[in-house]
Design an enzyme around this catalytic site. Structure first.
Site, PDB file in Angstrom:
ATOM      1  N   SER A   3      -4.107   3.078  -8.814  1.00  0.00           N
ATOM      2  CA  SER A   3      -4.742   4.393  -8.794  1.00  0.00           C
ATOM      3  C   SER A   3      -3.740   5.533  -8.780  1.00  0.00           C
ATOM      4  CB  SER A   3      -5.668   4.505  -7.573  1.00  0.00           C
ATOM      5  OG  SER A   3      -6.759   3.627  -7.685  1.00  0.00           O
ATOM      6  N   THR A  31       2.531   4.545  -7.540  1.00  0.00           N
ATOM      7  CA  THR A  31       3.926   4.748  -7.928  1.00  0.00           C
ATOM      8  C   THR A  31       4.144   6.166  -8.444  1.00  0.00           C
ATOM      9  OG1 THR A  31       4.060   2.400  -8.498  1.00  0.00           O
ATOM     10  CG2 THR A  31       5.820   3.817  -9.303  1.00  0.00           C
ATOM     11  N   HIS A  69      -1.658   0.608   0.744  1.00  0.00           N
ATOM     12  CA  HIS A  69      -2.961   0.512   0.079  1.00  0.00           C
ATOM     13  C   HIS A  69      -4.088   0.485   1.109  1.00  0.00           C
ATOM     14  CE1 HIS A  69      -1.346   0.239  -3.873  1.00  0.00           C
ATOM     15  NE2 HIS A  69      -0.861  -0.971  -3.766  1.00  0.00           N
TER      16      HIS A  69
END
Length: 295
Positions: A36, A39, A92
């Site tokens: 999403s 990075t 996450h």
């Protein structure tokens, strides 16, 4: 000690590794669902904090994934403790699984769930499952690899899957749980929501907005090179440096930056499947969140 409301565990991650983490004033926690824009946001943070496109280390060193079980917790803590600059840490985990500290900034990147799912499908095919199991202490896969459905068939099944969102965060219910929690916190002074498509449409504007929110001064003359370094194409060119995969879990490092497009997921569904998707998300999130997410 700050204790999160929930603990999230999988074969690869454990949010309990956040408990007891010694935060510093100004730390930035990057909380995203897989594929999403994690990075991308790590790169934006690196450029804003360090003020140069020439990063002193790869992104996974500068911005470690704190709750990933492939690296020992002590090693990750020690690396972060040694950093002299303002820290930006990847996870996450939804915000309700991370200690909420008023000294810390939290940024959540949202992406259209169908586009995220397509990228997730391709990422799954790029992972070395045997190596990943070895690193996380899980039993190695046995037998021949299971044949994968074409993405056009897999995506509707992903939309329809009924799972516990707290144990399957990369499912549609898991994605919406993550975003629903962040949406409820969007008015907190230390929480920022960023839309993936806003990064695509106005990368420079979004970077300036975040710098202002986080109190990061950037010299006017530096903006062009910093924004250029954060473009998706430039990041793909530098994949060996930005995503070096020192632990060997990727089959192809350049495929990690596959495309980054928007709208691809919706194009793979027929009218009936699109209607089913709308029915599902309408039951999983409030209308104002869906309007913002799907605009």
């Amino acid at each position: 000690m700050l204790t999160p409301a929930h603990r999230y565990r999988s074969d690869d991650e454990d949010s309990a590794r956040w408990v007891g983490f010694p935060f510093r004033d100004g730390d930035i926690v990057i909380s995203t669902r897989s594929k999403s824009g994690t990075t991308w946001m790590q790169m934006i943070c690196a450029l804003l904090v360090l003020g140069t496109p020439e990063l002193p280390a790869p992104l996974n060193v500068l911005s470690p994934w704190l709750d990933w079980l492939a690296e020992p917790q002590d090693a990750v803590y020690a690396r972060l403790a040694a950093q002299p600059h303002r820290r930006f840490i990847k996870t996450h985990t939804p915000l309700d699984g991370v200690p909420f500290d008023p000294r810390v900034h939290y940024v959540v990147v949202a992406r259209h769930p169908l586009d995220m799912a397509v990228s997730l499908y391709h990422q799954a095919g790029n992972l070395d499952r045997v190596r990943l199991a070895e690193l996380t202490g899980q039993p190695a896969p046995t037998g021949p690899p299971r044949k994968r459905l074409p993405v056009e068939q897999w995506l509707p099944s992903w939309v329809d899957r009924e799972v516990d969102p707290r144990t399957d965060l990369d499912s549609l219910p898991g994605v919406m749980l993550h975003l629903r929690d962040a949406w409820a916190r969007r008015h907190e002074p230390n929480v920022e929501l960023v839309h993936y498509d806003d990064l695509r449409a106005d990368l420079g504007g979004e970077m300036r907005r975040l710098a202002d929110r986080w109190g990061i001064p950037v010299a006017v003359e530096r903006w062009p090179e910093l924004v250029e370094a954060a473009t998706f194409g430039r990041m793909r060119e530098r994949a060996d440096r930005l995503a070096p995969d020192t632990l060997g879990v990727l089959r192809d490092r350049r495929a990690f930056f596959r495309q980054g497009g928007s709208g691809q997921g919706r194009e793979l569904l027929d009218a009936s499947a699109r209607a089913r998707y709308q029915e599902r998300v309408s039951a999983l999130a409030p209308p104002d969140l869906l309007t913002w997410l799907h605009r």
